[in-house]
Design a protein around this motif. Structure first.
Motif, mmCIF file in Angstrom:
data_model
loop_
_atom_site.group_PDB
_atom_site.id
_atom_site.type_symbol
_atom_site.label_atom_id
_atom_site.label_comp_id
_atom_site.label_asym_id
_atom_site.label_seq_id
_atom_site.Cartn_x
_atom_site.Cartn_y
_atom_site.Cartn_z
ATOM 1 N N LEU A 194 25.213 46.431 6.510
ATOM 2 C CA LEU A 194 24.955 47.510 5.547
ATOM 3 C C LEU A 194 26.200 48.357 5.292
ATOM 4 C CD1 LEU A 194 21.411 48.619 6.765
ATOM 5 C CD2 LEU A 194 21.972 47.334 4.688
ATOM 6 N N LYS A 203 10.373 54.855 8.486
ATOM 7 C CA LYS A 203 11.218 53.717 8.876
ATOM 8 C C LYS A 203 10.529 52.391 8.612
ATOM 9 C CE LYS A 203 13.174 57.177 11.251
ATOM 10 N NZ LYS A 203 12.527 58.458 11.504
ATOM 11 N N ASN A 240 11.454 50.460 4.878
ATOM 12 C CA ASN A 240 12.762 49.959 4.454
ATOM 13 C C ASN A 240 13.193 48.695 5.178
ATOM 14 O OD1 ASN A 240 13.120 52.158 2.681
ATOM 15 N ND2 ASN A 240 13.828 53.428 4.376
ATOM 16 N N ARG A 241 13.823 47.825 4.403
ATOM 17 C CA ARG A 241 14.357 46.572 4.928
ATOM 18 C C ARG A 241 15.889 46.594 4.942
ATOM 19 N NH1 ARG A 241 11.839 42.142 5.674
ATOM 20 N NH2 ARG A 241 10.061 42.760 4.402
ATOM 21 N N ASP A 242 16.500 47.069 3.866
ATOM 22 C CA ASP A 242 17.960 47.069 3.740
ATOM 23 C C ASP A 242 18.516 48.428 3.360
ATOM 24 O OD1 ASP A 242 18.558 44.327 4.366
ATOM 25 O OD2 ASP A 242 17.591 43.795 2.474
ATOM 26 N N VAL A 243 17.743 49.469 3.630
ATOM 27 C CA VAL A 243 18.154 50.841 3.350
ATOM 28 C C VAL A 243 17.862 51.660 4.599
ATOM 29 C CG1 VAL A 243 17.734 52.874 1.896
ATOM 30 C CG2 VAL A 243 17.598 50.588 0.893
ATOM 31 N N ILE A 244 18.792 52.514 4.970
ATOM 32 C CA ILE A 244 18.598 53.383 6.124
ATOM 33 C C ILE A 244 17.848 54.629 5.657
ATOM 34 C CG2 ILE A 244 19.813 54.712 7.900
ATOM 35 C CD1 ILE A 244 22.180 52.702 7.467
ATOM 36 N N LEU A 254 19.691 58.278 9.358
ATOM 37 C CA LEU A 254 20.727 59.044 8.664
ATOM 38 C C LEU A 254 20.721 60.485 9.161
ATOM 39 C CD1 LEU A 254 20.526 58.028 4.911
ATOM 40 C CD2 LEU A 254 22.459 57.736 6.453
ATOM 41 N N LEU A 293 15.607 52.776 8.864
ATOM 42 C CA LEU A 293 14.779 51.598 9.118
ATOM 43 C C LEU A 293 14.626 51.438 10.620
ATOM 44 C CD1 LEU A 293 16.855 49.160 10.150
ATOM 45 C CD2 LEU A 293 17.376 49.071 7.734
ATOM 46 N N LYS A 312 23.019 44.611 12.055
ATOM 47 C CA LYS A 312 22.342 45.070 10.829
ATOM 48 C C LYS A 312 23.154 46.184 10.183
ATOM 49 C CE LYS A 312 18.653 45.352 8.091
ATOM 50 N NZ LYS A 312 18.365 44.319 7.107
ATOM 51 N N HIS A 339 25.491 58.077 10.603
ATOM 52 C CA HIS A 339 24.570 56.992 10.983
ATOM 53 C C HIS A 339 24.276 57.028 12.481
ATOM 54 C CE1 HIS A 339 26.549 55.528 7.265
ATOM 55 N NE2 HIS A 339 25.279 55.314 6.963
#
Length: 154
Positions: free
Chosen positions: A112, A43, A46-50, A70, A52, A108, A81
Motif C-alpha cells: 500500500l 476495519k 476495507n480490503r486495500d484502504v487503511i 491511520l 483494515l 500488506k 501509519h
C-alpha cells in the motif's frame, strides 16, 4: 492456520470487539462495548484502504487479529501509519502467531506504499516487537498504563 482480511470474515467483528474491550478499552473513560464494536466494524469494511485488519483462523476458530490504522494516537499526529489491536487468543499464545501477523501486515503495508509503521505497546511487550524489527522511540501513557512507542521502517 490461515491469515486473511477481516472484510472476508464479518462474523468475527463481535468476538474481536469483546477481546479488545476486555483487554484494553475497559480502562478508557466512557468507552463502551458498543463503541468498540463500531471501531472494529470500520476495519471490516476495507480490503486495500487503511484502516483494515487481518485475522487468523485455525480451522474455523478465530484465534488472532491485528489492525493497520491511520493516526491512531492523537498525541502524535505526525505518526501516520500504525499497527495495533494485536491480539492472540490466550490458548494460542507462544506459538509465533503474533509474529506471523506482523510479517503479513508489514507486507500488506508495503504493497500500500507505507514506509514507516508505528505501534504503542505495554512495556513488557517491547522485546517481542524488537524481535520483528521495531525500534523504541519513546515512552508514553495510555490512560493509567505506561507504554512504549515503537517504529519500523521498511
Amino acid at each position: 492456520m490461515k491469515i486473511s482480511l477481516l472484510i472476508d470474515h464479518p462474523e468475527a467483528v463481535e468476538k474481536i470487539a469483546k477481546w479488545y474491550y476486555d483487554e484494553w478499552a475497559s480502562i478508557a473513560p466512557q468507552m463502551t462495548e458498543e463503541m468498540m464494536y463500531q471501531k472494529v466494524l470500520e476495519k471490516a469494511a476495507n480490503r486495500d484502504v487503511i484502516p483494515l485488519a487481518i485475522v487468523v483462523h485455525h480451522e474455523k476458530e478465530l484465534i488472532g487479529v491485528l489492525e493497520l490504522k491511520l493516526r491512531e494516537n492523537k498525541s502524535y499526529p505526525e505518526y501516520e501509519h500504525w499497527i495495533g489491536g494485536i491480539f492472540v487468543d490466550p490458548l494460542w499464545r507462544g506459538q509465533g502467531i503474533a509474529g506471523q501477523m506482523i510479517s503479513e501486515i508489514k507486507e500488506k503495508a508495503r504493497k500500500l506504499g507505507v514506509k514507516t509503521l508505528y505501534l504503542q505497546c505495554e512495556n513488557y511487550n517491547v522485546v517481542l516487537y524488537q524481535k520483528y524489527g521495531f525500534e523504541i522511540l519513546h515512552q508514553a501513557n495510555y490512560h493509567v498504563v505506561e507504554t512504549t512507542i515503537m517504529r519500523y521502517q521498511q
